[in-house]
Design an enzyme around this catalytic site. Structure first.
Site, PDB file in Angstrom:
ATOM      1  NE  ARG A   1      15.446   2.562  45.071  1.00 49.85           N
ATOM      2  CZ  ARG A   1      15.336   1.461  44.173  1.00 49.85           C
ATOM      3  NH1 ARG A   1      16.239   1.214  43.116  1.00 49.85           N
ATOM      4  NH2 ARG A   1      14.683   0.476  44.270  1.00 49.85           N
TER       5      ARG A   1
ATOM      6  CD  GLU B   1      23.427  -1.540  53.582  1.00 50.35           C
ATOM      7  OE1 GLU B   1      23.022  -0.457  52.844  1.00 50.35           O
ATOM      8  OE2 GLU B   1      23.104  -2.400  53.286  1.00 50.35           O
TER       9      GLU B   1
ATOM     10  CG  ASP C   1      17.033  -6.701  59.401  1.00 47.48           C
ATOM     11  OD1 ASP C   1      16.971  -6.761  60.512  1.00 47.48           O
ATOM     12  OD2 ASP C   1      16.054  -7.191  58.621  1.00 47.48           O
TER      13      ASP C   1
ATOM     14  N   GLY D   1      22.321  -9.225  58.233  1.00 48.08           N
ATOM     15  CA  GLY D   1      23.798  -9.374  57.897  1.00 48.08           C
ATOM     16  C   GLY D   1      23.931  -9.894  56.363  1.00 48.08           C
TER      17      GLY D   1
ATOM     18  CB  THR E   1      22.342  -7.213  52.385  1.00 48.70           C
ATOM     19  OG1 THR E   1      20.940  -7.547  52.487  1.00 48.70           O
ATOM     20  CG2 THR E   1      22.739  -6.148  51.282  1.00 48.70           C
TER      21      THR E   1
ATOM     22  NE  ARG F   1      14.046   4.321  48.440  1.00 43.42           N
ATOM     23  CZ  ARG F   1      14.580   3.184  48.664  1.00 43.42           C
ATOM     24  NH1 ARG F   1      15.065   3.140  49.856  1.00 43.42           N
ATOM     25  NH2 ARG F   1      14.304   1.955  48.344  1.00 43.42           N
TER      26      ARG F   1
HETATM   27  P1  IMP Z   1      19.976  -7.559  55.782  1.00 42.90           P
HETATM   28  O1  IMP Z   1      20.421  -8.341  54.732  1.00 42.90           O
HETATM   29  O2  IMP Z   1      19.016  -8.477  56.626  1.00 42.90           O
HETATM   30  O3  IMP Z   1      21.036  -7.327  56.704  1.00 42.90           O
HETATM   31  O4  IMP Z   1      19.106  -6.589  55.165  1.00 42.90           O
HETATM   32  C1  IMP Z   1      19.857  -5.432  55.051  1.00 42.90           C
HETATM   33  C2  IMP Z   1      18.917  -4.380  54.197  1.00 42.90           C
HETATM   34  O5  IMP Z   1      17.615  -4.738  54.630  1.00 42.90           O
HETATM   35  C3  IMP Z   1      19.029  -2.977  54.291  1.00 42.90           C
HETATM   36  O6  IMP Z   1      19.953  -2.502  53.409  1.00 42.90           O
HETATM   37  C4  IMP Z   1      17.834  -2.186  54.244  1.00 42.90           C
HETATM   38  O7  IMP Z   1      17.724  -1.983  52.737  1.00 42.90           O
HETATM   39  C5  IMP Z   1      16.941  -3.514  54.428  1.00 42.90           C
HETATM   40  N1  IMP Z   1      16.088  -3.187  55.730  1.00 42.90           N
HETATM   41  C6  IMP Z   1      16.480  -3.810  56.844  1.00 42.90           C
HETATM   42  N2  IMP Z   1      15.573  -3.559  57.836  1.00 42.90           N
HETATM   43  C7  IMP Z   1      14.954  -2.242  57.458  1.00 42.90           C
HETATM   44  C8  IMP Z   1      13.858  -1.551  58.086  1.00 42.90           C
HETATM   45  O8  IMP Z   1      13.958  -1.769  59.212  1.00 42.90           O
HETATM   46  N3  IMP Z   1      13.562  -0.680  57.315  1.00 42.90           N
HETATM   47  C9  IMP Z   1      13.875  -0.459  56.030  1.00 42.90           C
HETATM   48  N4  IMP Z   1      14.981  -1.284  55.269  1.00 42.90           N
HETATM   49  C10 IMP Z   1      15.232  -2.122  56.186  1.00 42.90           C
HETATM   50 MG    MG Z   2      14.778  -1.487  51.493  1.00 40.77          MG
END
Ligand code: IMP
Ligand code: MG
Length: 185
Positions: free
Chosen positions: A45, A102, A106, A108, A110, A168
């Site tokens: 979302r 997106e 973070d 990476g 996802t 949000r």
């Molecule tokens: P990744 O798989 O670690 O890259 O995480 C990506 C997902 O984590 C994003 O699409 C966000 O939904 C969530 N996310 C990562 N960092 C934050 C943050 O600082 N605040 C809120 N959501 C986050």
């Molecule tokens: Mg989230």
């Protein structure tokens, strides 16, 4: 639920700075996709505020689509790397120019899963537009084609990003107070 101010350490990116940068991204995307077919795929979302502002800055005809992924649930702060598709696209993407929209990258994990998943459907092209890049936290490399802001390794909320599914709606990106994050995981 408490007022967001209880969790706010500082405003990292004010609303007008966000809007200005998103306009620039929209112009860049419009130039790159001029005369081409374009499909924006928003990751729900968190990407929803960014999508709606970005698409108003894109002046080439385009479609929008949505996907939902579970990376980490309420209360958790780290992506597991074990990513699930919760909502799939409603239309085929074969031979389409797909641009993923997106909120934040973070670790990476996802986005890597999303890219692998979408590539099996043979889009004509697949690019990534991320509003925020928390580059210090990267565990797997992700090719970001359009990047809004590089941000420090802090937990942020607002402008689509949630703190336990709330806030949000805030028009800015705020840093969450670290004392409020402790003990939740
Ligand atoms: P990744 O798989 O670690 O890259 O995480 C990506 C997902 O984590 C994003 O699409 C966000 O939904 C969530 N996310 C990562 N960092 C934050 C943050 O600082 N605040 C809120 N959501 C986050
Ligand atoms: Mg989230």
């Amino acid at each position: 639920m408490q007022d967001y101010r209880e969790f706010l350490e500082e405003i990292l990116i004010p609303a007008d700075t966000l809007q200005e940068r998103i306009r620039e991204l929209g112009q860049e995307i419009s130039r790159d996709y001029a005369g081409k077919d374009l499909l924006l795929v928003c990751i729900l979302r968190g990407g929803v505020m960014f999508l709606t502002d970005l698409m108003r800055s894109i002046d080439v005809p385009h479609n929008i689509e949505f996907m939902a992924i579970s990376s980490y649930g309420t209360g958790a702060r780290e992506s597991s790397g074990n990513v699930q598709i919760k909502l799939d696209l409603a239309t085929p993407i074969e031979d389409r120019n797909v641009l993923i929209v997106e909120d934040i990258i973070d670790s990476g994990h996802t986005l890597t899963s999303v890219i692998n998943f979408l590539n099996t459907r043979r889009p004509k092209s697949l690019r990534i537009c991320a509003l925020l890049d928390k580059v210090e936290r990267r565990e797997v490399e992700v090719p970001i084609d359009y990047r809004g802001f590089t941000i420090p390794n802090k937990f942020v909320f607002g402008y689509g990003l949630d703190l336990d599914e709330y806030y949000r709606d805030l028009p800015f990106i705020g840093v969450v107070r670290t004392d409020k994050l402790q003990g939740v995981e």
